[in-house]
Design a protein around this motif. Structure first.
Motif, mmCIF file in Angstrom:
data_model
loop_
_atom_site.group_PDB
_atom_site.id
_atom_site.type_symbol
_atom_site.label_atom_id
_atom_site.label_comp_id
_atom_site.label_asym_id
_atom_site.label_seq_id
_atom_site.Cartn_x
_atom_site.Cartn_y
_atom_site.Cartn_z
ATOM 1 N N PHE A 79 63.430 -32.337 73.593
ATOM 2 C CA PHE A 79 63.358 -31.731 72.260
ATOM 3 C C PHE A 79 64.734 -31.225 71.828
ATOM 4 O O PHE A 79 65.171 -31.478 70.703
ATOM 5 C CB PHE A 79 62.357 -30.573 72.259
ATOM 6 N N HIS A 80 65.422 -30.503 72.721
ATOM 7 C CA HIS A 80 66.711 -29.939 72.352
ATOM 8 C C HIS A 80 67.756 -31.031 72.100
ATOM 9 O O HIS A 80 68.522 -30.945 71.138
ATOM 10 C CB HIS A 80 67.198 -28.968 73.435
ATOM 11 N N PHE A 81 67.801 -32.046 72.962
ATOM 12 C CA PHE A 81 68.749 -33.147 72.743
ATOM 13 C C PHE A 81 68.484 -33.808 71.389
ATOM 14 O O PHE A 81 69.404 -34.089 70.613
ATOM 15 C CB PHE A 81 68.647 -34.184 73.857
ATOM 16 N N GLY A 82 67.211 -34.074 71.108
ATOM 17 C CA GLY A 82 66.848 -34.762 69.878
ATOM 18 C C GLY A 82 67.130 -33.931 68.641
ATOM 19 O O GLY A 82 67.740 -34.416 67.673
ATOM 20 N N ILE A 83 66.731 -32.667 68.671
ATOM 21 C CA ILE A 83 66.848 -31.832 67.465
ATOM 22 C C ILE A 83 68.312 -31.512 67.169
ATOM 23 O O ILE A 83 68.711 -31.467 65.997
ATOM 24 C CB ILE A 83 66.012 -30.534 67.609
ATOM 25 N N VAL A 84 69.126 -31.319 68.216
ATOM 26 C CA VAL A 84 70.554 -31.045 67.983
ATOM 27 C C VAL A 84 71.223 -32.266 67.344
ATOM 28 O O VAL A 84 72.022 -32.141 66.404
ATOM 29 C CB VAL A 84 71.256 -30.654 69.301
ATOM 30 N N GLY B 232 59.361 -34.499 72.962
ATOM 31 C CA GLY B 232 59.648 -33.254 73.666
ATOM 32 C C GLY B 232 58.819 -32.098 73.141
ATOM 33 O O GLY B 232 58.278 -31.304 73.911
ATOM 34 N N LEU B 233 58.697 -32.013 71.814
ATOM 35 C CA LEU B 233 57.913 -30.923 71.221
ATOM 36 C C LEU B 233 56.440 -31.054 71.586
ATOM 37 O O LEU B 233 55.774 -30.054 71.895
ATOM 38 C CB LEU B 233 58.095 -30.928 69.701
ATOM 39 N N LEU B 234 55.917 -32.280 71.569
ATOM 40 C CA LEU B 234 54.511 -32.482 71.966
ATOM 41 C C LEU B 234 54.315 -32.080 73.424
ATOM 42 O O LEU B 234 53.276 -31.513 73.786
ATOM 43 C CB LEU B 234 54.128 -33.949 71.757
ATOM 44 N N GLY B 235 55.321 -32.355 74.253
ATOM 45 C CA GLY B 235 55.237 -31.933 75.653
ATOM 46 C C GLY B 235 55.215 -30.421 75.776
ATOM 47 O O GLY B 235 54.463 -29.859 76.583
ATOM 48 N N ASP C 111 55.829 -24.045 66.038
ATOM 49 C CA ASP C 111 55.545 -25.389 66.565
ATOM 50 C C ASP C 111 54.949 -26.291 65.487
ATOM 51 O O ASP C 111 55.302 -27.476 65.380
ATOM 52 C CB ASP C 111 54.584 -25.294 67.749
ATOM 53 N N ILE C 112 54.037 -25.740 64.677
ATOM 54 C CA ILE C 112 53.406 -26.535 63.613
ATOM 55 C C ILE C 112 54.444 -26.955 62.576
ATOM 56 O O ILE C 112 54.497 -28.119 62.145
ATOM 57 C CB ILE C 112 52.259 -25.725 62.955
ATOM 58 N N LEU C 113 55.292 -26.001 62.182
ATOM 59 C CA LEU C 113 56.326 -26.325 61.181
ATOM 60 C C LEU C 113 57.316 -27.358 61.720
ATOM 61 O O LEU C 113 57.703 -28.294 61.014
ATOM 62 C CB LEU C 113 57.074 -25.053 60.766
ATOM 63 N N LEU C 114 57.724 -27.187 62.979
ATOM 64 C CA LEU C 114 58.659 -28.144 63.585
ATOM 65 C C LEU C 114 58.019 -29.532 63.703
ATOM 66 O O LEU C 114 58.661 -30.553 63.439
ATOM 67 C CB LEU C 114 59.100 -27.654 64.966
ATOM 68 N N LEU C 115 56.744 -29.544 64.112
ATOM 69 C CA LEU C 115 56.056 -30.824 64.273
ATOM 70 C C LEU C 115 55.933 -31.539 62.928
ATOM 71 O O LEU C 115 56.158 -32.760 62.838
ATOM 72 C CB LEU C 115 54.675 -30.590 64.895
ATOM 73 N N PHE C 116 55.589 -30.784 61.891
ATOM 74 C CA PHE C 116 55.503 -31.398 60.559
ATOM 75 C C PHE C 116 56.863 -31.939 60.131
ATOM 76 O O PHE C 116 56.958 -33.042 59.571
ATOM 77 C CB PHE C 116 55.002 -30.388 59.531
ATOM 78 N N GLN C 117 57.911 -31.167 60.419
ATOM 79 C CA GLN C 117 59.254 -31.583 60.008
ATOM 80 C C GLN C 117 59.655 -32.887 60.692
ATOM 81 O O GLN C 117 60.207 -33.796 60.074
ATOM 82 C CB GLN C 117 60.265 -30.470 60.350
ATOM 83 N N LEU C 118 59.359 -32.976 61.990
ATOM 84 C CA LEU C 118 59.744 -34.167 62.741
ATOM 85 C C LEU C 118 58.897 -35.383 62.344
ATOM 86 O O LEU C 118 59.431 -36.482 62.131
ATOM 87 C CB LEU C 118 59.611 -33.897 64.240
ATOM 88 N N VAL C 119 57.587 -35.181 62.249
ATOM 89 C CA VAL C 119 56.703 -36.310 61.917
ATOM 90 C C VAL C 119 56.975 -36.809 60.501
ATOM 91 O O VAL C 119 57.026 -38.022 60.257
ATOM 92 C CB VAL C 119 55.221 -35.897 62.081
ATOM 93 N N SER C 120 57.171 -35.884 59.564
ATOM 94 C CA SER C 120 57.476 -36.322 58.186
ATOM 95 C C SER C 120 58.834 -37.020 58.141
ATOM 96 O O SER C 120 59.015 -37.984 57.393
ATOM 97 C CB SER C 120 57.445 -35.137 57.219
#
Length: 232
Positions: free
Chosen positions: A57-62, A105-108, A131-140
């Motif tokens: 998650f951290h590698f991806g989001i950065v 990573g976030l789902l994990g 987590d919900i906001l981050l998940l929405f941001q990534l999926v969208s």
């Protein structure tokens, strides 16, 4: 008709409101509750699932945030880079790959919160909201990358000028007029993340790990009475 009145508020007023909230409450929290500026990591409760969730998650989001920041700062150079199809494909595939990595990573991490009783016991409602906001941001973001291709180009051509207009206190939301609805939800969700930021564990982004080099060491005091040694 609704969007005629709603969009100026969401894209012209809301950004200033959430960033004002961001600065006021992050500074207030740092001054009044300095040692809460932490991820409050639950790594010591369980490490294996923590690593396989949080590291990707951290590698991806950065990487994703860096890409957005670069496109915001030097949009002309991004458009020039994308003028060659091969370089455009490479940039799009790289961005999508990091978005998928961050999402997995976030789902994990979410799964770990659900199945590990010790981690679940220290998870708060605010953690779930983040987590919900981050998940929405990534999926969208992934949806946009797949179904509205060449996002790196139209971000540089339309969204970067919109963001610069905000920075110059002269918001011009006309740049968003032709944007798909999912892109607008993606932007609004980003503002919501900025709005809740000061009240969450996300504040650790602002301090990690630099202060550990110069701040005073923490002194841990044990209040439990120590049993006297034999012969004392």
């Amino acid at each position: 008709m609704i969007s005629q009145y709603l969009e100026p508020i969401l894209f012209g007023v809301l950004p200033y409101a959430v960033f004002l909230n961001f600065f006021v409450f992050t500074i207030h929290r740092y001054r009044s509750e300095t040692f809460t500026y932490s991820s409050l990591s639950s790594q010591f409760l369980e490490n294996r699932k923590h690593f396989w969730g949080l590291a990707p998650f951290h590698f991806g989001i950065v990487a994703i945030l860096t890409g957005h920041l670069v496109a915001f700062l030097i949009p002309g150079e991004i458009l020039l880079w994308n003028s060659r199809p091969l370089r455009l494909y490479a940039l799009e595939i790289t961005g999508l790959s990091f978005a998928l990595l961050a999402t997995l990573g976030l789902l994990g991490a979410v799964r770990r919160r659900l199945i590990d009783s010790k981690v679940s016991s220290v998870t708060t409602g605010v953690d779930w909201l983040v987590d919900i906001l981050l998940l929405f941001q990534l999926v969208s973001g992934i949806y946009i990358a797949v179904f509205h291709a060449w996002g790196s180009s139209w971000f540089a051509a339309s969204l970067a000028p919109y963001l610069w207009s905000l920075l110059k206190f002269n918001p011009n939301i006309s740049f968003l007029a032709t944007m798909p609805l999912v892109v607008k939800f993606h932007i609004i969700n980003f503002y919501l993340l900025i709005g809740v930021f000061p009240f969450t564990r996300l504040v650790h982004i602002l301090v990690a790990p630099n202060p550990y080099f110069w701040r005073k060491p923490q002194l841990v005091r044990w209040y439990r009475k120590v049993a006297p040694l034999a012969g004392e």
